[in-house]
Design an enzyme around this catalytic site. Structure first.
Site, short mmCIF file in Angstrom:
data_model
loop_
_atom_site.label_atom_id
_atom_site.label_comp_id
_atom_site.label_asym_id
_atom_site.label_seq_id
_atom_site.Cartn_x
_atom_site.Cartn_y
_atom_site.Cartn_z
N ASP A 88 1.07 -1.95 -0.14
CA ASP A 88 -0.51 -0.11 0.41
C ASP A 88 0.46 1.23 -0.47
OD1 ASP A 88 -1.50 2.22 0.76
OD2 ASP A 88 -2.65 0.90 1.81
N GLN B 110 1.03 6.38 1.19
CA GLN B 110 1.86 7.21 1.81
C GLN B 110 3.53 7.28 1.66
OE1 GLN B 110 0.45 9.65 3.62
NE2 GLN B 110 -0.93 8.68 4.18
N1 C6P Z 1 -5.36 8.40 3.63
C1 C6P Z 1 -5.61 10.31 5.47
O1 C6P Z 1 -5.32 10.98 5.99
P1 C6P Z 1 -7.47 6.44 -0.49
O2 C6P Z 1 -8.72 6.78 -0.24
O3 C6P Z 1 -7.76 5.62 -1.48
O4 C6P Z 1 -6.50 8.12 -2.23
O5 C6P Z 1 -5.94 6.49 -0.35
C2 C6P Z 1 -6.88 5.13 0.77
C3 C6P Z 1 -5.39 4.82 1.40
C4 C6P Z 1 -4.57 3.34 1.71
N2 C6P Z 1 -4.02 3.65 2.11
C5 C6P Z 1 -3.16 4.14 3.55
C6 C6P Z 1 -1.91 4.28 4.05
C7 C6P Z 1 -3.80 5.39 3.50
O6 C6P Z 1 -3.10 6.46 4.23
C8 C6P Z 1 -4.73 6.40 2.12
C9 C6P Z 1 -5.88 7.39 2.93
C10 C6P Z 1 -6.22 9.17 3.86
O7 C6P Z 1 -4.59 9.12 6.34
C11 C6P Z 1 -7.79 9.46 3.86
S1 C6P Z 1 -8.38 8.29 4.42
#
Ligand code: C6P
Length: 416
Positions: free
Chosen positions: A209, A212
């Site tokens: 994943d 970040q």
């Molecule tokens: N974290 C945060 O404020 P999307 O929504 O598909 O672009 O990303 C999802 C996601 C998956 N893995 C990690 C480690 C993330 O941090 C995120 C998204 C945002 O931390 C929104 S919850």
């Protein structure tokens, strides 16, 4: 676009970077905006805004299906963005880059396509206690559908994976290991290459994943040993609603489609359809074309600044921020790993995180408060929520000072 640094130079010119982001000129409550919510979504540089606007102004058409000039140009731009993302992630082939809506869709794609084809009853999927819900729930759905078991590796009080425990949980039953590159709630940078070695020893695939991970430093999917790497455009200074999934070519080729529709087929009859090779096989329907073009521009923008310079800049700011936050009475950092990216989650003894967020907002300091879609992390640290200041390429020491000043106001308002 201002030349903030060259990729080889050592220091990022933060004032030049700031000039690339029009939104940083705006004020909130008559004060300069201090944007420290980059882990939720980053702001967009002029290069990205212009790429999207120019696409709509000059090129807009559907891709991969028109013989007319605009369609061909739009296709070229979209495919050029795929190449930009290939280069950005260190993949060997453009066929390994699948456009998605973002990280969430990328992980769901792997779970529902690779997972359903390769995981069965009695098999195990190994994740960690620090995962975002997007890296938990898709695997739970897969387990419900296949009878596989979700196994969760523990983390220590600093928010690091307990690697001895992790290694002991990897076995012949493990079919998929799925781990965040960087924790959104704790900031921990995980030892992905080491995790990849453990996964591969038992023939499991490694899903990363990267939501970040890719905005904050150089990513090389091959050096990491990632079989799949999912990321989101909006977290790497690109548009929302678009991201990419890197997948090893041989794996993608062997995987069944994830969704059916136009674009992903070779032939269709009522009796049977055959499918296009990857990446088209996984891109049913009209994609977010302008978003893809903007994402390519974001990748090239970050490369023009230099990923090492970005990493160094954010590491320096994190060190400064950690030091300054320690001056605030009654503040406790949640997430103190030795290897950390620019995420500072904290609680205060005098106020609830939401109240902290509200007071900071009135001081024009934008942070996120809540469980950050990582409820198991909150449970692990015994807190309902945290306040989280997360850093990006345009943040400065002065902005950290503004955060600390605003937190002193929180103390004044709530006593203590
Ligand atoms: N974290 C945060 O404020 P999307 O929504 O598909 O672009 O990303 C999802 C996601 C998956 N893995 C990690 C480690 C993330 O941090 C995120 C998204 C945002 O931390 C929104 S919850």
């Amino acid at each position: 676009m201002a030349a903030a640094t060259s990729p080889t130079s050592t220091k990022l010119d933060v004032e030049a970077v700031r000039r690339d982001f029009p939104i940083l000129q705006r004020e909130v409550y008559d004060r300069p905006l201090v944007y420290l919510d980059n882990a939720a979504s980053t702001q967009k540089p002029r290069a990205v805004i212009d790429a999207v606007a120019t696409f709509y102004e000059t090129t807009n058409a559907n891709i991969h299906r028109g013989v007319h000039r605009l369609s061909q140009e739009a296709t070229d731009q979209f495919e050029d963005a795929r190449e930009a993302m290939r280069d950005f992630l260190g993949a060997t082939k453009v066929e390994e880059i699948v456009f998605t809506r973002g990280t969430t869709e990328g992980i769901n794609l792997v779970a529902m396509s690779y997972g359903r084809a390769n995981v069965g009853a009695g098999d195990e999927i190994l994740i960690t206690h620090m995962e975002h819900h997007s890296n938990i729930v898709p695997w739970q759905l897969l387990c419900e559908q296949t009878g596989a078991q979700l196994v969760v590796a523990p983390i220590n009080d600093d928010g690091e994976i307990d690697m001895d425990a992790f290694a002991s949980l990897v076995s012949e039953r493990t079919k998929i290991v799925s781990v965040g590159h960087v924790s959104n709630a704790l900031g921990t940078i995980n030892p992905i290459a080491e995790i990849g070695r453990l996964a591969h020893e038992v023939g499991a695939v490694l899903v990363v994943d990267g939501a970040q991970g890719c905005p904050h430093g150089a990513v090389d999917v091959q050096a990491l040993g990632a079989d799949f790497y999912a990321c989101s455009g909006h977290k790497m200074y690109g548009p929302t609603g678009v991201g990419v999934l890197y997948g090893r070519h041989d794996l993608l080729e062997a995987m069944p489609p994830y969704q059916g529709g136009g674009e992903m087929i070779r032939t269709v009859t009522f009796e049977k359809s055959t499918y296009a090779p990857s990446p088209a096989k996984f891109e049913a329907g009209t994609p977010n074309i302008a978003g893809g073009v903007g994402l390519g521009a974001a990748a090239r923008y970050l490369q023009s600044i230099g990923l090492e310079a970005i990493e160094r800049h954010e590491a320096e700011l994190l060190a400064y921020g950690t030091e300054r936050l320690a001056e605030v009475d009654g503040l406790r950092m949640v997430g103190t790993a030795r290897r950390k990216a620019g995420v500072m989650g904290f609680v205060m003894d005098c106020a609830h995180p939401h109240d902290i967020g509200t007071i900071l907002d009135r001081e024009a300091v934008a942070v996120r408060t809540g469980h950050h879609c990582a409820q198991p992390v909150m449970d692990r640290f015994g807190v309902p929520a945290t306040s989280r200041a997360s850093l990006g390429i345009y943040n400065t020491r002065e902005e950290i000072d503004a955060l600390v000043d605003a937190l002193q106001q929180v103390r004044e308002v709530f006593g203590g």
